[in-house]
Scaffold this motif. Structure first.
Motif, PDB file in Angstrom:
ATOM      1  N   SER A   1       0.833  -1.206   0.000  1.00  0.00           N
ATOM      2  CA  SER A   1       0.000   0.000   0.000  1.00  0.00           C
ATOM      3  C   SER A   1       0.863   1.251   0.000  1.00  0.00           C
ATOM      4  O   SER A   1       1.995   1.239   0.496  1.00  0.00           O
ATOM      5  CB  SER A   1      -0.907   0.028   1.240  1.00  0.00           C
TER       6      SER A   1
ATOM      7  N   ARG B   1      -9.733  -0.990  -4.836  1.00  0.00           N
ATOM      8  CA  ARG B   1      -8.364  -1.008  -4.293  1.00  0.00           C
ATOM      9  C   ARG B   1      -7.906   0.393  -3.874  1.00  0.00           C
ATOM     10  O   ARG B   1      -7.140   0.532  -2.920  1.00  0.00           O
ATOM     11  CB  ARG B   1      -7.383  -1.554  -5.338  1.00  0.00           C
TER      12      ARG B   1
ATOM     13  N   ASN C   1      -4.243   0.476  -2.189  1.00  0.00           N
ATOM     14  CA  ASN C   1      -4.035  -0.829  -1.555  1.00  0.00           C
ATOM     15  C   ASN C   1      -3.933  -1.922  -2.609  1.00  0.00           C
ATOM     16  O   ASN C   1      -4.347  -1.725  -3.757  1.00  0.00           O
ATOM     17  CB  ASN C   1      -5.186  -1.143  -0.607  1.00  0.00           C
TER      18      ASN C   1
END
Length: 123
Positions: free
Chosen positions: A17, A67, A84
């Motif tokens: 991330s 995401r 992420n």
């Protein structure tokens, strides 16, 4: 004039991330919709995410939906992109942009651009 400065890029392994920030200065930040775009080597600049001036509406490219999360803090004149489950194909220079209008996927609708921050995702 609006000046934009991105930060938070770097090198990360796939699955990791990163959180990008874009600090704005100049005119009233809350008057502007904000967007994130990216450009990989040899490719055109592409839309990633956008957020309305109030933060109540957000938009995402299909490739990052689920995401990435875009958010903003008008009190801090900052927009964020939480990324992420990063993939190697997310590798690009990421740009934030400001639009004195509605949030849009069209880069031509944005009047101001930052210099970009490099995101590299290793496999």
């Amino acid at each position: 004039q609006v000046q934009l400065q991105e930060s938070g890029g770097g090198l990360v392994q796939a699955g990791g991330s990163l959180r990008l920030s874009c600090a704005a200065s100049g005119r009233t930040f809350s008057n502007y919709a904000m967007g994130w775009f990216r450009q990989a080597p040899g490719k055109e600049r592409e839309f990633v995410a956008a957020i309305s001036w109030s933060g109540s509406n957000t938009y995402y490219a299909d490739s990052v939906k689920g995401r990435f999360t875009i958010s903003r803090d008008n009190a801090k004149n900052t927009v964020y992109l939480q990324m992420n489950v990063l993939k190697p194909e997310d590798t690009a220079v990421y740009y934030c942009a400001a639009s004195f209008g509605i949030a849009s996927m069209d880069p031509k609708k944005y009047e101001y651009w930052g210099q970009g921050t490099q995101v590299t995702v290793s496999s």
